[in-house]
Design an enzyme around this catalytic site. Structure first.
Site, PDB file in Angstrom:
ATOM      1  N   TYR A 162       3.434  -5.831 -11.865  1.00  0.00           N
ATOM      2  CA  TYR A 162       3.451  -4.435 -12.007  1.00  0.00           C
ATOM      3  C   TYR A 162       4.983  -3.710 -11.341  1.00  0.00           C
ATOM      4  O   TYR A 162       5.392  -3.010 -11.965  1.00  0.00           O
ATOM      5  CB  TYR A 162       2.441  -3.780 -11.122  1.00  0.00           C
ATOM      6  CG  TYR A 162       2.442  -2.184 -11.057  1.00  0.00           C
ATOM      7  CD1 TYR A 162       2.106  -1.350 -11.981  1.00  0.00           C
ATOM      8  CD2 TYR A 162       2.745  -1.790  -9.617  1.00  0.00           C
ATOM      9  CE1 TYR A 162       2.353   0.025 -11.848  1.00  0.00           C
ATOM     10  CE2 TYR A 162       2.749  -0.275  -9.449  1.00  0.00           C
ATOM     11  CZ  TYR A 162       2.338   0.465 -10.563  1.00  0.00           C
ATOM     12  OH  TYR A 162       2.692   1.936 -10.259  1.00  0.00           O
ATOM     13  N   GLU A 208      -3.549   7.651  -9.612  1.00  0.00           N
ATOM     14  CA  GLU A 208      -2.963   8.018  -8.045  1.00  0.00           C
ATOM     15  C   GLU A 208      -4.272   8.793  -7.461  1.00  0.00           C
ATOM     16  O   GLU A 208      -4.416   8.671  -6.277  1.00  0.00           O
ATOM     17  CB  GLU A 208      -1.950   9.110  -8.244  1.00  0.00           C
ATOM     18  CG  GLU A 208      -0.726   8.272  -8.672  1.00  0.00           C
ATOM     19  CD  GLU A 208       0.045   7.275  -7.476  1.00  0.00           C
ATOM     20  OE1 GLU A 208      -0.583   7.235  -6.523  1.00  0.00           O
ATOM     21  OE2 GLU A 208       0.798   6.508  -8.021  1.00  0.00           O
ATOM     22  N   TRP A 259      -3.591   0.083  -3.623  1.00  0.00           N
ATOM     23  CA  TRP A 259      -3.081   0.419  -4.919  1.00  0.00           C
ATOM     24  C   TRP A 259      -3.724  -1.112  -5.914  1.00  0.00           C
ATOM     25  O   TRP A 259      -3.939  -0.857  -7.036  1.00  0.00           O
ATOM     26  CB  TRP A 259      -1.629   0.562  -5.014  1.00  0.00           C
ATOM     27  CG  TRP A 259      -1.248   0.469  -6.376  1.00  0.00           C
ATOM     28  CD1 TRP A 259      -0.199  -0.242  -7.078  1.00  0.00           C
ATOM     29  CD2 TRP A 259      -1.622   1.601  -7.425  1.00  0.00           C
ATOM     30  NE1 TRP A 259      -0.303   0.232  -8.371  1.00  0.00           N
ATOM     31  CE2 TRP A 259      -0.914   1.332  -8.414  1.00  0.00           C
ATOM     32  CE3 TRP A 259      -2.156   2.819  -7.146  1.00  0.00           C
ATOM     33  CZ2 TRP A 259      -0.722   1.952  -9.556  1.00  0.00           C
ATOM     34  CZ3 TRP A 259      -2.441   3.370  -8.526  1.00  0.00           C
ATOM     35  CH2 TRP A 259      -1.721   3.250  -9.665  1.00  0.00           C
TER      36      TRP A 259
END
Length: 211
Positions: free
Chosen positions: A38, A60, A68
């Site tokens: 990522y 988000e 995350w």
């Protein structure tokens, strides 16, 4: 040599880890293969389409209070559950869809975040009459980007993220505070908070070397 994984070789001391491939990355992106991919290919690259921005805002929102990597691992499931983040489709979700989502163990089952995502889809559709989500978000690009040399120098918010959060809330968005919106700005290339020394610094095409 500090060995943090089979792919991590040295730690320069500023929060960067130089991997066995010779590339410097922040510690959070240096060990987990999913986070590394990522970071190397997506984080900080410009997102300038409505669906892409709606997806990033939605992720988000769901990330708030969670790691995350948890969201990344569930990303395919989120896309399936939320109609590939098509704003028109999500805007049409009703109570039946909410119950379906609350029963879906493959995503984060948080009713407040689910409701916020549906409301944000409706706000995204409504924004088209006023220039659209992309124009609103990117209009908050600052005149200069941070140039952090250590993880301690990476900000968590900015005047622009405060203004963006305010503008989105005015437009009907929910769960879009200044810290969440700064994370969005980092993720979609509006600011470049790659550490100076990272192999990704200045690669977005938005800021140049920006050191």
């Amino acid at each position: 040599m500090t060995q943090t994984s089979s792919d991590a070789a040295t730690e320069p001391g500023d929060g960067l880890v130089v991997g066995e491939d010779g590339l410097a990355r922040p510690g959070w992106a240096a060990t987990d293969p999913l986070l590394r991919e990522y970071y190397d290919s997506e984080w900080g690259m410009p997102v300038t389409d409505e669906r892409g921005l709606f997806e990033r805002i939605s992720l988000e929102v769901f990330q708030s209070g969670l790691a995350w990597v948890t969201i990344l691992r569930k990303r395919a499931a989120f896309r399936s559950a939320f109609a590939q983040f098509d704003p028109d489709a999500v805007a049409a979700f009703d109570a039946t869809d909410v119950e379906r989502l609350m029963a879906d163990a493959a995503i984060v089952r948080n009713r407040r975040k689910i409701d916020s995502t549906i409301d944000n889809a409706r706000a995204t559709v409504a924004l088209r009459e006023a220039g659209g989500l992309v124009d609103l978000v990117w209009s908050h690009r600052p005149d200069a980007t941070p140039a952090p040399r250590s993880v301690d120098e990476v900000p968590s918010s900015s005047p622009e993220s405060v203004a963006l959060a305010r503008a989105l809330k005015t437009a009907g968005f929910r769960h879009v505070g200044p810290t969440t919106m700064f994370a969005l700005m980092e993720a979609v290339g509006i600011v470049d908070t790659h550490l100076v020394g990272s192999h990704r610094r200045g690669t977005s095409g938005v800021w140049g070397s920006a050191v």
